[in-house]
Design a protein around this motif. Structure first.
Motif, PDB file in Angstrom:
ATOM      1  N   ILE A  10       0.854  -1.199   0.000  1.00 27.57           N
ATOM      2  CA  ILE A  10       0.000   0.000   0.000  1.00 27.57           C
ATOM      3  C   ILE A  10       0.891   1.250   0.000  1.00 27.57           C
ATOM      4  O   ILE A  10       0.639   2.206  -0.751  1.00 27.57           O
ATOM      5  N   SER A  11       1.953   1.235   0.815  1.00 28.36           N
ATOM      6  CA  SER A  11       2.854   2.402   0.863  1.00 28.36           C
ATOM      7  C   SER A  11       3.493   2.644  -0.500  1.00 28.36           C
ATOM      8  O   SER A  11       3.603   3.781  -0.953  1.00 28.36           O
ATOM      9  N   LEU A  12       3.914   1.556  -1.142  1.00 28.63           N
ATOM     10  CA  LEU A  12       4.550   1.687  -2.455  1.00 28.63           C
ATOM     11  C   LEU A  12       3.581   2.330  -3.459  1.00 28.63           C
ATOM     12  O   LEU A  12       3.937   3.291  -4.160  1.00 28.63           O
ATOM     13  N   THR A  13       2.358   1.821  -3.503  1.00 23.56           N
ATOM     14  CA  THR A  13       1.387   2.386  -4.456  1.00 23.56           C
ATOM     15  C   THR A  13       1.042   3.831  -4.078  1.00 23.56           C
ATOM     16  O   THR A  13       0.815   4.668  -4.939  1.00 23.56           O
ATOM     17  N   ALA A  14       1.022   4.115  -2.767  1.00 23.53           N
ATOM     18  CA  ALA A  14       0.687   5.467  -2.306  1.00 23.53           C
ATOM     19  C   ALA A  14       1.747   6.465  -2.761  1.00 23.53           C
ATOM     20  O   ALA A  14       1.439   7.503  -3.355  1.00 23.53           O
ATOM     21  N   LEU A  15       3.019   6.129  -2.529  1.00 25.34           N
ATOM     22  CA  LEU A  15       4.087   7.067  -2.886  1.00 25.34           C
ATOM     23  C   LEU A  15       4.200   7.249  -4.397  1.00 25.34           C
ATOM     24  O   LEU A  15       4.540   8.324  -4.885  1.00 25.34           O
ATOM     25  N   LEU A  16       3.896   6.189  -5.143  1.00 29.09           N
ATOM     26  CA  LEU A  16       3.981   6.302  -6.605  1.00 29.09           C
ATOM     27  C   LEU A  16       2.962   7.300  -7.160  1.00 29.09           C
ATOM     28  O   LEU A  16       3.167   7.865  -8.235  1.00 29.09           O
ATOM     29  N   LEU A  17       1.880   7.513  -6.426  1.00 34.53           N
ATOM     30  CA  LEU A  17       0.912   8.530  -6.870  1.00 34.53           C
ATOM     31  C   LEU A  17       1.593   9.884  -7.002  1.00 34.53           C
ATOM     32  O   LEU A  17       1.268  10.682  -7.881  1.00 34.53           O
ATOM     33  N   LEU A  18       2.579  10.133  -6.126  1.00 30.09           N
ATOM     34  CA  LEU A  18       3.279  11.422  -6.168  1.00 30.09           C
ATOM     35  C   LEU A  18       4.160  11.542  -7.413  1.00 30.09           C
ATOM     36  O   LEU A  18       4.529  12.644  -7.811  1.00 30.09           O
ATOM     37  N   LYS A  19       4.481  10.394  -8.024  1.00 29.52           N
ATOM     38  CA  LYS A  19       5.230  10.414  -9.285  1.00 29.52           C
ATOM     39  C   LYS A  19       4.264  10.372 -10.478  1.00 29.52           C
ATOM     40  O   LYS A  19       4.693  10.236 -11.626  1.00 29.52           O
ATOM     41  N   GLY A  20       2.977  10.407 -10.192  1.00 25.75           N
ATOM     42  CA  GLY A  20       1.994  10.371 -11.273  1.00 25.75           C
ATOM     43  C   GLY A  20       1.787   8.987 -11.848  1.00 25.75           C
ATOM     44  O   GLY A  20       1.369   8.838 -12.997  1.00 25.75           O
ATOM     45  N   VAL A  21       2.070   7.965 -11.031  1.00 28.17           N
ATOM     46  CA  VAL A  21       1.954   6.570 -11.490  1.00 28.17           C
ATOM     47  C   VAL A  21       0.976   5.845 -10.572  1.00 28.17           C
ATOM     48  O   VAL A  21       1.006   6.037  -9.358  1.00 28.17           O
ATOM     49  N   ARG A  22       0.099   5.021 -11.146  1.00 23.46           N
ATOM     50  CA  ARG A  22      -0.873   4.318 -10.297  1.00 23.46           C
ATOM     51  C   ARG A  22      -0.800   2.810 -10.524  1.00 23.46           C
ATOM     52  O   ARG A  22      -1.026   2.332 -11.636  1.00 23.46           O
ATOM     53  N   LEU A  23      -0.498   2.091  -9.456  1.00 20.22           N
ATOM     54  CA  LEU A  23      -0.488   0.625  -9.476  1.00 20.22           C
ATOM     55  C   LEU A  23      -1.535   0.132  -8.476  1.00 20.22           C
ATOM     56  O   LEU A  23      -2.197   0.927  -7.816  1.00 20.22           O
ATOM     57  N   CYS A  24      -1.654  -1.185  -8.329  1.00 19.14           N
ATOM     58  CA  CYS A  24      -2.711  -1.729  -7.473  1.00 19.14           C
ATOM     59  C   CYS A  24      -2.156  -2.798  -6.528  1.00 19.14           C
ATOM     60  O   CYS A  24      -1.514  -3.746  -6.991  1.00 19.14           O
ATOM     61  N   GLU A  25      -2.387  -2.619  -5.252  1.00 20.35           N
ATOM     62  CA  GLU A  25      -1.968  -3.649  -4.297  1.00 20.35           C
ATOM     63  C   GLU A  25      -2.931  -4.822  -4.384  1.00 20.35           C
ATOM     64  O   GLU A  25      -4.164  -4.646  -4.281  1.00 20.35           O
ATOM     65  N   LEU A  26      -2.410  -6.007  -4.621  1.00 16.35           N
ATOM     66  CA  LEU A  26      -3.236  -7.225  -4.592  1.00 16.35           C
ATOM     67  C   LEU A  26      -2.509  -8.198  -3.673  1.00 16.35           C
ATOM     68  O   LEU A  26      -1.830  -9.113  -4.132  1.00 16.35           O
TER      69      LEU A  26
END
Ligand code: F0G
Length: 479
Positions: free
Chosen positions: A386-402
């Motif tokens: 979740i932290s990884l996907t959260a911080l990537l939002l700040l780089k303008g990138v969106r992934l999904c925790e599964l």
């Protein structure tokens, strides 16, 4: 704010001109606005506005397809009639051709998306099945599981193999485990399910041989066999590469569907469409023999909740886009470039030493979260994915925790998290949308965080950890 510091790195493996062009293209939003939006969203990627993304929106490959010119032009022909619109007979014909089925022998129900089809099947089935029923699968998707469990049926995963061996069909059902279950607990099983490709197990394909073995066991124990066929064409492509090299993709598809008694499908994946789903059931099967009212009950449910059977919650335009999408999706040319792009993206991640599941699946590259945080004090209950996907939002990138959060559960009695499945962050590649350099930018951003993995904060759920389907609703603080 400290999170800005962690994400202030320059991407190193992409040409500057490309990164600058991304920023120029999306110049209307600043890093500060992204941070504010992420905080407002409670760091939940599903709540983050898509227009603030810079490069890759790899949250899902579902409904995110760029339509082809054939689809766009066909859509103009679709009319919006309440009964038997222009596209409906064409859709039935496309189903008959693609899956080699006939409307005379199969009941075809269309829905606005896959989960509506799942809901129709399980809500109607639940009215007749014994109380402690169980539906085994090689890997239930989250909505499938939720639809089964919401009807008080147990959704059991007989897991696909996802450990780091280079085996081609890691999506396979564990046949010995299925046989044991059928032998010991057969009376509890109303049907057996198999997901192709196995999304929760890393987008990994299921072999034709495995499907044949499941069919044989179902025959031996008198059980209906259903597919969750969302990514049937991608699965067929893998079968052609590694198992049935002399058959065409279409022949492989026909072979697969000849083995099942029915299937649910989200046409937002291998229908190449932005909307659509379906439930198909063989009229004369073990399922309809055991539950003779089922076909009519599902038809009533469809009319009550989705619309007339000839549009089933879809616009005439959606229907026409599916008709065309089903033609394209089984071509080798399309599938090779689609899956080739996913593979090239995976190789790029691998080259940058980001721990990813191999071989790469059909629609996504899966980051192994436990390995990503190896050597740090990030535990599964800290939700590093979740932290990884959260911080990537700040780089303008969106992934999904599964992984630990999406598929884990909060036990309110023990006040502890429970989870022993695959802990992934998924980078799902939308169809016909991105080029390799868009995906390289994503890999570069992930790499920037991987290099600072010990600085990545823990994700603490501040809302919703105890809820069902919690990953869609929860809010977090990064600590
Ligand atoms: N089954 C599988 C294997 C899926 O991957 C999905 C959706 C569904 C069923 C439900 O279909 O979205 O049309 O209701 N998967 C998307 C994803 C959401 O991101 O993997 P739907």
């Amino acid at each position: 704010m400290q999170w800005e510091k962690i994400t202030s790195f320059k991407t190193r493996h992409m040409p500057r001109a490309y990164v600058n062009s991304l920023v120029r293209f999306h110049h209307e939003f600043s890093d500060k606005e992204r941070l504010e939006a992420a905080e407002k969203a409670g760091w939940n990627v599903f709540q983050f506005p898509s227009e603030l993304l810079l490069g890759g929106d790899l949250l899902s490959d579902s409904g995110t397809t760029t339509l082809t010119s054939e689809q766009l032009s066909a859509m103009i022909l679709g009319d919006e009639a309440y009964g038997t619109n222009y596209g409906y007979p064409k859709l039935i014909e496309a189903f008959e051709k693609t899956f080699d089925i006939s409307e005379d022998t199969y009941e075809i129900y269309i829905f606005h998306q896959g989960r509506a089809a799942e809901h129709a099947l399980f809500s109607q089935l639940a009215q007749s099945v014994p109380k402690n029923s169980v539906v085994p699968s090689n890997g239930h998707f989250d909505t499938t599981r939720a639809n089964i469990e919401a009807n008080n049926i147990e959704a059991l995963d007989i897991k696909g193999r996802t450990e780091q061996t280079l085996e081609h069909f890691k999506g396979n059902m564990d046949i010995a485990a299925l046989e044991k279950l059928l032998k010991e607990d057969g009376e509890r099983i109303p049907l057996v399910y198999t997901t192709i490709t196995n999304n929760t197990g890393g987008g990994q394909p299921v072999s034709l041989q495995n499907i044949k073995k499941i069919r044989a066991l179902c025959d031996e124990y008198g059980k209906p066999f259903f597919l969750d066929a969302c990514r049937f064409a991608e699965n067929a492509w893998f079968i052609k590469q590694y198992e049935e090299k002399t058959l065409s993709i279409h022949d492989i598809v026909r072979n697969i569907f000849a083995l099942c008694d029915g299937f649910t499908i989200s046409l937002k994946k291998d229908g190449l469409s932005n909307m659509g789903g379906a439930l198909v059931i063989k009229k004369d099967s073990m399922l309809t023999k055991t539950y003779p009212k089922l076909l009519n009950d599902i038809r009533d449910h469809q009319i009550l909740t989705e619309g007339h059977p000839t549009y089933g919650g879809l616009t005439g335009r959606d229907i026409m886009s599916i008709v065309e999408g089903l033609k394209t999706v089984i071509t080798e040319q399309y599938l090779s470039s689609r899956i080739g792009l996913v593979r090239a993206f995976g190789e790029c991640m691998d080259f940058l030493n980001i721990p990813v599941l191999k071989p790469f699946g059909g629609h996504a590259v899966y980051i192994d979260v436990d390995k990503f945080f190896e050597g740090t004090n990030m535990g599964r209950e800290d939700f590093g994915g979740i932290s990884l996907t959260a911080l990537l939002l700040l780089k303008g990138v969106r992934l999904c925790e599964l992984g630990a959060f999406a598929f884990g559960k909060w036990n309110s009695k023990t006040q502890k998290e429970e989870f022993n499945g695959n802990n992934f962050v998924r980078c799902a590649v939308p169809r016909n949308k991105y080029e390799l350099q868009d995906l390289q930018y994503v890999a570069d951003c992930v790499k920037g965080l991987h290099e600072q993995k010990e600085k990545i904060p823990k994700a603490v759920p501040v809302y919703g950890r105890e809820l069902t389907l919690r990953h869609f609703k929860a809010r977090f603080e990064l600590k």
